[in-house]
Design an enzyme around this catalytic site. Structure first.
Site, PDB file in Angstrom:
ATOM      1  N   TRP A 148     -19.624  -8.993  21.655  1.00  0.00           N
ATOM      2  CA  TRP A 148     -19.431  -8.097  22.878  1.00  0.00           C
ATOM      3  C   TRP A 148     -19.557  -8.513  24.366  1.00  0.00           C
ATOM      4  O   TRP A 148     -19.153  -7.860  25.372  1.00  0.00           O
ATOM      5  CB  TRP A 148     -20.348  -6.727  22.627  1.00  0.00           C
ATOM      6  N   ASN A 149     -20.254  -9.733  24.340  1.00  0.00           N
ATOM      7  CA  ASN A 149     -20.973 -10.144  25.858  1.00  0.00           C
ATOM      8  C   ASN A 149     -19.907 -10.650  26.781  1.00  0.00           C
ATOM      9  O   ASN A 149     -19.944 -10.421  27.831  1.00  0.00           O
ATOM     10  CB  ASN A 149     -22.143 -10.982  25.805  1.00  0.00           C
ATOM     11  N   LYS A 172     -11.355  -8.724  14.150  1.00  0.00           N
ATOM     12  CA  LYS A 172     -12.911  -7.739  14.157  1.00  0.00           C
ATOM     13  C   LYS A 172     -13.679  -7.918  15.448  1.00  0.00           C
ATOM     14  O   LYS A 172     -14.339  -8.724  15.298  1.00  0.00           O
ATOM     15  CB  LYS A 172     -13.573  -7.600  12.796  1.00  0.00           C
ATOM     16  N   PRO A 173     -13.283  -7.013  16.379  1.00  0.00           N
ATOM     17  CA  PRO A 173     -14.192  -7.294  17.608  1.00  0.00           C
ATOM     18  C   PRO A 173     -15.499  -6.561  17.467  1.00  0.00           C
ATOM     19  O   PRO A 173     -15.815  -5.676  16.404  1.00  0.00           O
ATOM     20  CB  PRO A 173     -13.218  -6.227  18.584  1.00  0.00           C
ATOM     21  N   SER A 174     -16.617  -6.771  18.085  1.00  0.00           N
ATOM     22  CA  SER A 174     -17.784  -6.209  17.757  1.00  0.00           C
ATOM     23  C   SER A 174     -17.723  -4.872  17.993  1.00  0.00           C
ATOM     24  O   SER A 174     -16.973  -4.064  18.965  1.00  0.00           O
ATOM     25  CB  SER A 174     -18.724  -6.786  19.036  1.00  0.00           C
ATOM     26  N   GLU A 175     -18.618  -3.990  17.415  1.00  0.00           N
ATOM     27  CA  GLU A 175     -18.741  -2.666  17.431  1.00  0.00           C
ATOM     28  C   GLU A 175     -19.363  -2.124  18.494  1.00  0.00           C
ATOM     29  O   GLU A 175     -19.333  -0.978  18.998  1.00  0.00           O
ATOM     30  CB  GLU A 175     -19.624  -2.037  16.203  1.00  0.00           C
ATOM     31  N   SER A 223     -24.489 -13.621  16.757  1.00  0.00           N
ATOM     32  CA  SER A 223     -26.021 -13.889  16.756  1.00  0.00           C
ATOM     33  C   SER A 223     -26.182 -14.748  15.304  1.00  0.00           C
ATOM     34  O   SER A 223     -25.128 -15.060  14.580  1.00  0.00           O
ATOM     35  CB  SER A 223     -26.597 -12.737  16.023  1.00  0.00           C
ATOM     36  N   GLU A 244     -20.242 -20.371  16.259  1.00  0.00           N
ATOM     37  CA  GLU A 244     -20.761 -20.362  17.582  1.00  0.00           C
ATOM     38  C   GLU A 244     -21.749 -19.492  17.680  1.00  0.00           C
ATOM     39  O   GLU A 244     -21.191 -18.153  17.975  1.00  0.00           O
ATOM     40  CB  GLU A 244     -19.750 -20.568  18.557  1.00  0.00           C
ATOM     41  N   CYS A 278     -24.222 -16.568  25.779  1.00  0.00           N
ATOM     42  CA  CYS A 278     -24.864 -17.565  24.973  1.00  0.00           C
ATOM     43  C   CYS A 278     -25.443 -18.638  25.528  1.00  0.00           C
ATOM     44  O   CYS A 278     -26.185 -19.327  25.096  1.00  0.00           O
ATOM     45  CB  CYS A 278     -23.446 -18.102  23.955  1.00  0.00           C
ATOM     46  N   GLU A 375     -33.906 -16.224  21.075  1.00  0.00           N
ATOM     47  CA  GLU A 375     -32.910 -15.764  22.240  1.00  0.00           C
ATOM     48  C   GLU A 375     -33.314 -14.197  22.608  1.00  0.00           C
ATOM     49  O   GLU A 375     -33.385 -13.470  21.916  1.00  0.00           O
ATOM     50  CB  GLU A 375     -31.398 -15.923  21.472  1.00  0.00           C
TER      51      GLU A 375
END
Length: 479
Positions: A148-149, A172-175, A223, A244, A278, A375
């Site tokens: 998402w970032n 599938k993009p982040s929720e 993550s 990654e 990241c 992190e």
């Protein structure tokens, strides 16, 4: 509100809304969208459609696949403001940074559109009467799970490389950023045959189902915990895991460096995108002779940054993606203070709506603190003072992650020592961001595995087959 739909076998639809995920604007808590979670049947249908589509797409000339990517890039360029506004609405990114992410995505698509048609195997020097070669072929079905970032730029890297090499994709993009994923998927789908590109929405359950499905590659940016789960699932299924994942990137400030300039670099690395990158600077090791001037300048830099909603053109620091992330960041800061760290600026959750958190500078930190070990993914700059460059390198290397590191130094010997000794995929000297296009590195340790960028990503998404062709034997043994 955005009406996000899924795409399976060329058909758009919302699917059941039971248990729909709600996405809120992190600046004011306004509802942005409600996204359905893909069911097991929808996951299976997307995988089946992708598998059926592989034969036609893999045999499509590479130049035609590259041309399709160029057309998608054209659409993305003309839709840039819409994609930027969506990022700002769902994850709070300042609008200028969001536009930059879309611009980077366009460049990435064009890069792979050009690289794909010239990606090739090689001939082997065997018997001169035979033909020996190493041929590259697509792996098949790629499940792309993206973060998402930086949702548009990162997605376009994986999607572009996978498609131009002849793979079909289930995206599938982040929720937390489904709107950006849906808008992007519409652009891809406009120029691809049915089944070549599918879009599924949902959270961890959907991602886990895809990772365990009969796909050939699971490409994940996100993550480290999720990456480990994907690697375990791929070990069972036989799919390739391309990961990654997280990082806790170190910044070393050497003796003899201008402390004000070093503070500018540190602030850029630690606070850009509210620290939600990241490759953000997550821990700082500064040599004692410049430490006092450096931390004072860093605190001034943090206090000068303008905080506000991402849609405001003047905003430099937007909110965190949501309050859950803010709680994680604040808990790490509080734990550090309880263990002896001092807050020079920031470190207090503000009143009011949204998920804002101020740029925070911590001093008197230790290696045992979570802000130095894990992190954080927030606008926090923890500082540890060291007595020598060797000590800084040693402490920087003591991490479960191995993504990136930055060294600010005027010593060429220290620069050489740093890039050779630091156990990370990318070492940057005197610049927290930047570098030539096309760079690709192997992340280390908990930060992932495989090339995630550059021309080498094409190698990750293809398989190599050795072919030996000889003339038939016998009296008529000639071609």
């Amino acid at each position: 509100m955005y009406e996000v739909q899924q795409l399976i076998d060329g058909v758009w639809g919302r699917g059941p809304d039971d248990g729909a995920l709600v996405v809120l604007d992190p600046a004011d808590n306004a509802e942005v969208t409600r996204v359905p979670e893909a069911t097991e049947a929808e996951v299976a249908a997307a995988v089946k459609a992708s598998r059926v589509a592989t034969a036609e797409w893999s045999s499509t000339p590479a130049a035609a696949r590259g041309a399709a990517l160029h057309r998608v890039a054209d659409l993305l360029e003309s839709s840039a403001e819409q994609l930027a506004e969506a990022q700002t609405a769902e994850m709070g990114r300042p609008i200028g940074l969001a536009r930059g992410g879309v611009e980077a995505a366009v460049g990435t698509l064009r890069q792979y559109a050009e690289l794909g048609p010239i990606h090739r195997g090689r001939a082997l020097a065997g018997n001169p009467e035979a033909i020996d070669l190493m041929a590259v072929q697509p792996r098949g079905v790629v499940a792309a799970l993206t973060p998402w970032n930086d949702p548009v730029a990162v997605s376009c890297g994986l999607l572009g490389a996978a498609l131009v090499t002849g793979n079909t994709v289930i995206y599938k993009p982040s929720e937390r950023s489904p709107v950006s994923g849906w808008l992007l998927a519409r652009l891809f789908a406009a120029h691809l045959p049915a089944g070549v590109f599918s879009l599924l929405t949902g959270g961890a359950r959907v991602g886990a189902a895809l990772a365990s499905a009969e796909v050939d590659v699971v490409a994940h940016v996100g993550s480290s915990a999720t990456g480990r789960s994907i690697a375990a699932a791929c070990a069972v299924s036989g799919a390739k895991a391309l990961l990654e994942n997280g990082g806790s990137d170190a910044l070393i400030v050497d003796d003899g460096i201008d402390p004000v300039w070093a503070a500018e670099q540190a602030a850029l690395g630690a606070f850009t995108n509210s620290g939600q990158l990241c490759v953000a600077v997550e821990r700082i090791y500064v040599l004692r002779p410049v430490a006092d001037a450096f931390v004072a300048a860093l605190a001034r830099q943090a206090e000068a940054l303008r905080i506000g909603p991402g849609r405001d053109e003047r905003t430099e620091i937007g909110p965190l993606v949501d309050r859950r992330q803010r709680l994680l960041v604040d808990s790490q800061v509080r734990a550090a203070v309880a263990d002896g760290a001092r807050v020079l600026t920031g470190g207090v959750v503000p009143d009011g709506p949204g998920a804002f958190y101020p740029p925070t500078v911590l001093v008197d930190c230790t290696d045992q603190m979570a802000v130095m070990r894990e992190e954080t993914f927030g606008p926090v700059a923890p500082v540890l003072v060291v007595d020598s460059f060797d000590e800084a390198l040693s402490r920087a290397a003591q991490s479960p992650y191995g993504l990136c590191a930055t060294v600010l130094t005027g010593s060429m010997s220290h620069a050489q020592q740093a890039w050779r000794e630091l156990p990370v995929g990318t070492v940057k000297i005197n610049n927290v961001f930047g570098g030539a296009p096309g760079g690709a590195a192997h992340p280390r340790r908990g930060s992932g595995q495989g090339f995630g960028y550059g021309p080498e990503l094409l190698d990750e998404l293809t398989v190599t087959k050795v072919v030996h062709i000889a003339a038939p034997g016998g009296p008529a043994g000639r071609w």
